[in-house]
Design a protein around this motif. Structure first.
Motif, PDB file in Angstrom:
ATOM      1  N   THR A  36      22.193  -4.770 118.736  1.00 62.65           N
ATOM      2  CA  THR A  36      20.871  -5.298 118.394  1.00 62.65           C
ATOM      3  C   THR A  36      20.024  -4.183 117.789  1.00 62.65           C
ATOM      4  N   ALA A  37      18.954  -4.606 117.148  1.00 64.50           N
ATOM      5  CA  ALA A  37      18.040  -3.620 116.558  1.00 64.50           C
ATOM      6  C   ALA A  37      17.413  -2.753 117.656  1.00 64.50           C
ATOM      7  N   GLU A  38      17.166  -3.347 118.818  1.00 60.89           N
ATOM      8  CA  GLU A  38      16.564  -2.591 119.916  1.00 60.89           C
ATOM      9  C   GLU A  38      17.488  -1.460 120.375  1.00 60.89           C
ATOM     10  N   VAL A  39      18.781  -1.749 120.461  1.00 60.48           N
ATOM     11  CA  VAL A  39      19.754  -0.733 120.874  1.00 60.48           C
ATOM     12  C   VAL A  39      19.795   0.395 119.844  1.00 60.48           C
ATOM     13  N   PHE A  91      25.365  -1.728 108.213  1.00 65.73           N
ATOM     14  CA  PHE A  91      25.171  -0.773 109.293  1.00 65.73           C
ATOM     15  C   PHE A  91      25.030  -1.493 110.633  1.00 65.73           C
ATOM     16  N   MET A  92      24.287  -2.594 110.648  1.00 68.05           N
ATOM     17  CA  MET A  92      24.065  -3.330 111.891  1.00 68.05           C
ATOM     18  C   MET A  92      25.325  -4.062 112.362  1.00 68.05           C
ATOM     19  N   ASN A 137      12.444  -9.034 109.409  1.00 68.92           N
ATOM     20  CA  ASN A 137      12.857 -10.037 108.415  1.00 68.92           C
ATOM     21  C   ASN A 137      13.876 -11.010 108.997  1.00 68.92           C
ATOM     22  N   ARG A 138      14.816 -10.506 109.797  1.00 67.04           N
ATOM     23  CA  ARG A 138      15.831 -11.364 110.427  1.00 67.04           C
ATOM     24  C   ARG A 138      15.179 -12.363 111.354  1.00 67.04           C
ATOM     25  N   ARG A 139      14.240 -11.928 112.162  1.00 65.75           N
ATOM     26  CA  ARG A 139      13.534 -12.826 113.098  1.00 65.75           C
ATOM     27  C   ARG A 139      12.713 -13.861 112.330  1.00 65.75           C
ATOM     28  N   LYS A 140      12.103 -13.413 111.259  1.00 63.44           N
ATOM     29  CA  LYS A 140      11.306 -14.335 110.431  1.00 63.44           C
ATOM     30  C   LYS A 140      12.192 -15.414 109.835  1.00 63.44           C
TER      31      LYS A 140
END
Length: 187
Positions: A37-40, A29-30, A177-180
């Motif tokens: 981005t997740a923010e968008v 999906f992303m 999780n991606r940032r981690k």
């Protein structure tokens, strides 16, 4: 397997509420265009959530109005039926009628075969008693049908909001999780 978070096909309901598909695979999906981005993505989902809240609010207002309208129509219908029974009698009947909130007036009503009905928008129309009965029956059925549709629309909106909220949580958790993982890769 649905991968789009907001398929803007509309439901079969009258409110034309957009349909939200469950995001099963957040990774794919992303990767879709527009999901930079997740923010968008979260911002778009939050905007849609706010639209759902607005629709829900308006439907709740309509539901409240209809719930108040149905007893009023029933009351008018009862009065018309009572007048139908009394129209062939010779004696007048005594009654009280509502002038405004909690203000009633006493009236003597002679036998009649005509009544006046409020149609809305400050319009009153005189009807034969049988016609008034028909009009009120049609109005009652229309109000009940509309109330049923509003309740169905509210259930649909709540389902869509729940799906959207789950999607938002899944995208947010995916981003955490991606940032981690990125942080661990740098260490």
């Amino acid at each position: 397997m649905a991968t789009e978070a907001t398929d803007l096909t509309v439901s079969p309901n009258l409110a034309n509420v957009p349909r939200v598909d469950f995001v099963e695979d957040v990774d794919s999906f992303m990767k879709q265009p527009g999901n930079d981005t997740a923010e968008v993505v979260l911002k778009k989902q939050e905007e849609l959530h706010n639209k759902f809240k607005f629709m829900e609010y308006n439907l709740n207002l309509k539901k409240t109005r209809l719930k108040n309208q149905v007893p009023d129509i029933k009351s008018s219908l009862d009065i018309v039926k009572h007048l139908m029974v009394k129209k062939d009698k010779t004696e007048s009947m005594s009654t009280k009628f509502l002038l405004s909130d909690n203000v009633y007036a006493k009236a003597i009503v002679p036998p009649t075969d005509k009544v006046c009905l409020w149609l809305g928008a400050n319009v009153m129309l005189e009807y034969e008693i049988n016609e008034a009965d028909d009009v009120l029956m049609k109005n009652l059925e229309a109000a009940k049908k509309s109330l049923s549709q509003v309740e169905d629309d509210l259930l649909y909106i709540r389902d869509q909001m729940t799906t959207l909220e789950v999607n938002m949580a899944r995208v947010y958790n995916w981003d955490v999780n991606r940032r981690k993982e990125e942080k661990e890769a740098k260490s």
